[in-house]
Design an enzyme around this catalytic site. Structure first.
Site, PDB file in Angstrom:
ATOM      1  NE  ARG A 124      -5.316  -7.145  -5.969  1.00  0.00           N
ATOM      2  CZ  ARG A 124      -6.108  -6.076  -6.011  1.00  0.00           C
ATOM      3  NH1 ARG A 124      -5.844  -5.109  -6.879  1.00  0.00           N
ATOM      4  NH2 ARG A 124      -7.135  -5.968  -5.191  1.00  0.00           N
ATOM      5  CD  GLU A 138      -3.660  -4.467   5.321  1.00  0.00           C
ATOM      6  OE1 GLU A 138      -3.395  -5.676   5.150  1.00  0.00           O
ATOM      7  OE2 GLU A 138      -4.356  -3.806   4.520  1.00  0.00           O
ATOM      8  CG  HIS A 183      -1.702  -1.274   1.361  1.00  0.00           C
ATOM      9  ND1 HIS A 183      -2.570  -1.719   0.386  1.00  0.00           N
ATOM     10  CD2 HIS A 183      -1.726  -2.212   2.337  1.00  0.00           C
ATOM     11  CE1 HIS A 183      -3.106  -2.862   0.765  1.00  0.00           C
ATOM     12  NE2 HIS A 183      -2.598  -3.191   1.940  1.00  0.00           N
TER      13      HIS A 183
END
Length: 397
Positions: free
Chosen positions: A284, A134, A99
Site C-alpha cells: 500500500r 488483475e 503488487h
C-alpha cells in the site's frame, strides 16, 4: 462437472450498500457490500450449494484440498485454483496500492517466513508466494480509477496551472507547489518518496492542494475533483497529492483495465467484474490506515510513465468477448449469445442478467441472474444457449 456455488459479499467500509444486490437480483444486507468472491481463496471460499456433488465438502477450498484431480484437472499438482473472480462495488476510494512480480513475491514470502513474521501480522507484506496481476471490467455506466504514473511533462504542466491558481489566492501562499516543482526536477521516484514519507513541507502541500480542490478550479481541472474526493475521505493524506502524478481514467461500461505488477493504482468508484491471480500480496502507498512499508513499496513500483492500461477485448464470435492479459493465471470471457467456449482448466461462471443453459461434454447447468457455478476442466467445450449474460473466468495460456 458443474457445481453450483454462492457466497456472501465482503462488508468492507468502502463498499456500496446496493450495487451488488441490484446487479444480481438479491436483497441488500443493509451494510456495505464491497466484493463478492467466487473462488477458493481461504479468506472467503465459495460455498457449495450441494455438497453431495463434492464428497461432502462444504466450500470450494475444502473440495480442492480433498480432490484436486477432479476439481483442478491439469492444475492438480499445484493444489490451488490460480485465479479469483469478484464482483466489486466501490462507493468510495480504495487504497493506493501495487503488487509484486512473481520473483519478488516468492522471495518476500520466504524472507518473512524465515523471520518468523506471523501470516496474520498487520505489518506483514507477503501473505503468500504469488504475484497478483488483475483486471477490472466496468459494469456501471462509469468506473473511475487511478492507474500508473503520468509523463513527467504532464505532471509539471498540471502543477504549473495549480501554481497560477494559487498565486491568485491571498492565503495560503503558493510556496508548497513551487517545492513540488523543484522535487519533480529530480524525477517521479524521488517525488513519490518525498510525498509518501511526509517529507519536509508535504503536510503544507497537502493542505494547499486540498484548498485548491475546494475552489471553483475543481470544476475545470479533473485532477482536482479527484483530489477533493480523496481529501474528504482521507484528510491530510499525501495520497491526495500523489493522485496528481497518476493517470486518471473513467471507464465506460464494457471497458477494462489490466494492472500488472508494479503498477500503482486505486479504484475510486463504480461497479465491475474483477479477475485476479489468487494472492493477498498488496503493497500500500496511501489512502489507508493500514501498514505502509515504504522501502518495499519503492522496490515494487514501476516508475516508468505509461498510458492508461486499457485491455482491449478480442471478439471470438458474435456475442463472445475475451479479455486476455499475457499471464498464465486467468482470462475473462463475456458471453451474451448462443456460443461455444473451450476451456482446458477449471472455470467459474456467473450470470448477471437473464437466464441460460451451459452444456459441457458430460453434463449441463441452468443459470439465472445472480447464480454461479464452478466448472471442472473435463467439461471441455462449453455451449451457452438462452437469453442471458455470463462472465466466465478460467486459466490463461
Amino acid at each position: 462437472m458443474f457445481v453450483g456455488i454462492t457466497n456472501t459479499p465482503r462488508p468492507y467500509a468502502w463498499g456500496s450498500t446496493t450495487a451488488i444486490a441490484e446487479l444480481l437480483g438479491r436483497e441488500p444486507s443493509g451494510e456495505p457490500e464491497a466484493e463478492l468472491w467466487l473462488g477458493a481463496h481461504p479468506g472467503s471460499p465459495s460455498v457449495i450449494l450441494d455438497p453431495t456433488q463434492t464428497g461432502g465438502a462444504a466450500d470450494l477450498a475444502a473440495w480442492i484440498a480433498a480432490d484436486p484431480q477432479t476439481a483442478l484437472g491439469p492444475f492438480a499438482a499445484s493444489g490451488r485454483l490460480p485465479f479469483l473472480l469478484k464482483i466489486l462495488a466501490a462507493a468510495s476510494p480504495l487504497s493506493l496500492q501495487a503488487h509484486p512480480t512473481p520473483s519478488r513475491a516468492a522471495a518476500g514470502f520466504a524472507r518473512e517466513n524465515a523471520l518468523g513474521v506471523p501470516l496474520d501480522a498487520p505489518h506483514r507484506n507477503y501473505k503468500d508466494a504469488h504475484p497478483k496481476p488483475e483486471l477490472i471490467f466496468a459494469l456501471s455506466p462509469t468506473f473511475d480509477a487511478l492507474c500508473g504514473f503520468r509523463p513527467l511533462k504532464e505532471v509539471r504542466e498540471l502543477v504549473d496551472a495549480l501554481l497560477d491558481a494559487a498565486h491568485a489566492l491571498e492565503d495560503p501562499q503558493p510556496q508548497p507547489l513551487e517545492d513540488l516543482l523543484d522535487s519533480l526536477s529530480t524525477g517521479l521516484r524521488e517525488t513519490f518518496e518525498w510525498l509518501i514519507t511526509r517529507g519536509p513541507g508535504v503536510p503544507t502541500l497537502v493542505a494547499l492542494v486540498t484548498v485548491l480542490a475546494n475552489t471553483e478550479l475543481a470544476g475545470t481541472v479533473p485532477e482536482l475533483s479527484v483530489a477533493r474526493a480523496l481529501a474528504a475521505e482521507y484528510p491530510g493524506d499525501p495520497g491526495i497529492v500523489v493522485s496528481l502524478l497518476l493517470n486518471q481514467v473513467t471507464l465506460a461500461a464494457g471497458e477494462a483495465l489490466y494492472l500488472p505488477a508494479g503498477n500503482i493504482h486505486a479504484y475510486l468508484g463504480g461497479l465491475g467484474v474483477e479477475l485476479m491471480a489468487a494472492s493477498d500480496n498488496v503493497l500500500r502507498g496511501g489512502l489507508t490506515p493500514k501498514h505502509i512499508d515504504v522501502p518495499e513499496l519503492l522496490g515494487v513500483l514501476d516508475f516508468t510513465p505509461v498510458p492508461v492500461p486499457y485491455l482491449a477485448a478480442e471478439s471470438l464470435a458474435p456475442g463472445v468477448l475475451v479479455f486476455r492479459p499475457r499471464v498464465p493465471d486467468f482470462v475473462l470471457y463475456r458471453v451474451d449469445a448462443d456460443a461455444t467456449v473451450a476451456i482446458t482448466g477449471p472455470a467459474i461462471v456467473i450470470c448477471t442478467s437473464g437466464a441460460l443453459t451451459i452444456t459441457g461434454s458430460a453434463s449441463s447447468i441452468a443459470l439465472t441472474r445472480g447464480s454461479a457455478a464452478y466448472v471442472t476442466p473435463d467439461e471441455g467445450a462449453l455451449h451457452f444457449s438462452g437469453g442471458g449474460t455470463v462472465f466466465l473466468a478460467t486459466t490463461g495460456s
